[in-house]
Motif scaffolding. Structure first.
Motif: not given
Length: 254
Positions: A181-199
């Motif tokens: 982070r913070p790259l993946l906090e801004a672009h989680p799609e770069l590791v396939g983790m852009r999740c809109n399902q909320l646990p």
């Protein structure tokens, strides 16, 4: 930029989502500690810098990250240290971390839906876990299994859902992927983790402890997560001693 509810996320040539709001601030409050990260983007929607400020024990600590984008490569620099990310088809497949002379190489594996299924690091004195697998049911991340360097000690994290979703994504979900982070906090799609399902809950248990994390959310008028409250209960298995901690995350989108 905002988009209508029926717009599917669309990526540019760098693998970055361009038709949804961008995360511009992430604030974490825990007891008397506060951490604030602010994100800056270029005209193409790519993160170019981020500043993290932490306040605890009466002192303030600031770190600034700079991000340089190349052809199938991203370099994130902080305090003279650099992480180099290698990309294929808009997904990070490898990282090299130069930290004080040590080199830590990590490989990422994805399924046919471009979701992260394996994170594997070389053996490193600073990494207790170096083999992490991710289990998905559709768009939901349901389980994370972590093995130590000898593939012996195992931690399992189980995610429970009740159907809550958001516009965009939940930034802290990417914290389940190493510490990139913070790259993946801004672009989680770069590791396939852009999740809109909320646990609603994350449960984990090891030889000594049991932990339950409960999550509640608030949303802005466009459906993006505005705040997330995490209540963690830790239980020691040898004496049943428990303690509870609350962490509040707030997110600003533009």
């Amino acid at each position: 930029t905002s988009c209508s509810d029926d717009d599917e996320p669309s990526k540019n040539d760098d693998g970055v989502i361009t038709n949804q709001k961008q995360l511009v601030e992430l604030r974490m409050t825990y007891e008397d500690e506060v951490s604030i990260t602010e994100y800056s983007y270029d005209s193409n929607g790519k993160l170019v810098s981020a500043t993290n400020t932490e306040q605890y024990d009466g002192s303030t600590h600031t770190s600034t990250y700079t991000v340089t984008w190349g052809a199938n490569k991203i370099i994130e620099s902080r305090n003279g240290e650099a992480i180099t990310y290698t990309l294929e088809n808009g997904l990070i497949t490898h990282t090299s971390d130069s930290d004080g002379g040590d080199l830590d190489d990590t490989d990422f594996t994805y399924n046919a839906n471009s979701q992260l299924v394996k994170f594997q690091s070389n053996i490193d004195d600073y990494l207790f876990y170096d083999n992490i697998s991710y289990t998905w049911q559709g768009e939901k991340l349901t389980k994370i299994t972590s093995l130590d360097q000898n593939d012996k000690d195992k931690d399992v994290y189980e995610f429970s859902y009740s159907g809550k979703t958001c516009k965009g994504y939940l930034p802290i979900m990417v914290w389940n992927v190493d510490d990139l982070r913070p790259l993946l906090e801004a672009h989680p799609e770069l590791v396939g983790m852009r999740c809109n399902q909320l646990p609603d809950k994350i449960y984990s248990k090891d030889e000594y402890n049991e932990e339950t994390e409960l999550y509640t959310y608030t949303f802005d008028k466009d459906g993006y997560v505005e705040s997330c409250t995490e209540v963690s209960t830790y239980k020691r298995l040898d004496n049943n001693e428990t303690r509870t901690e609350t962490t509040i995350y707030t997110f600003t989108w533009e």
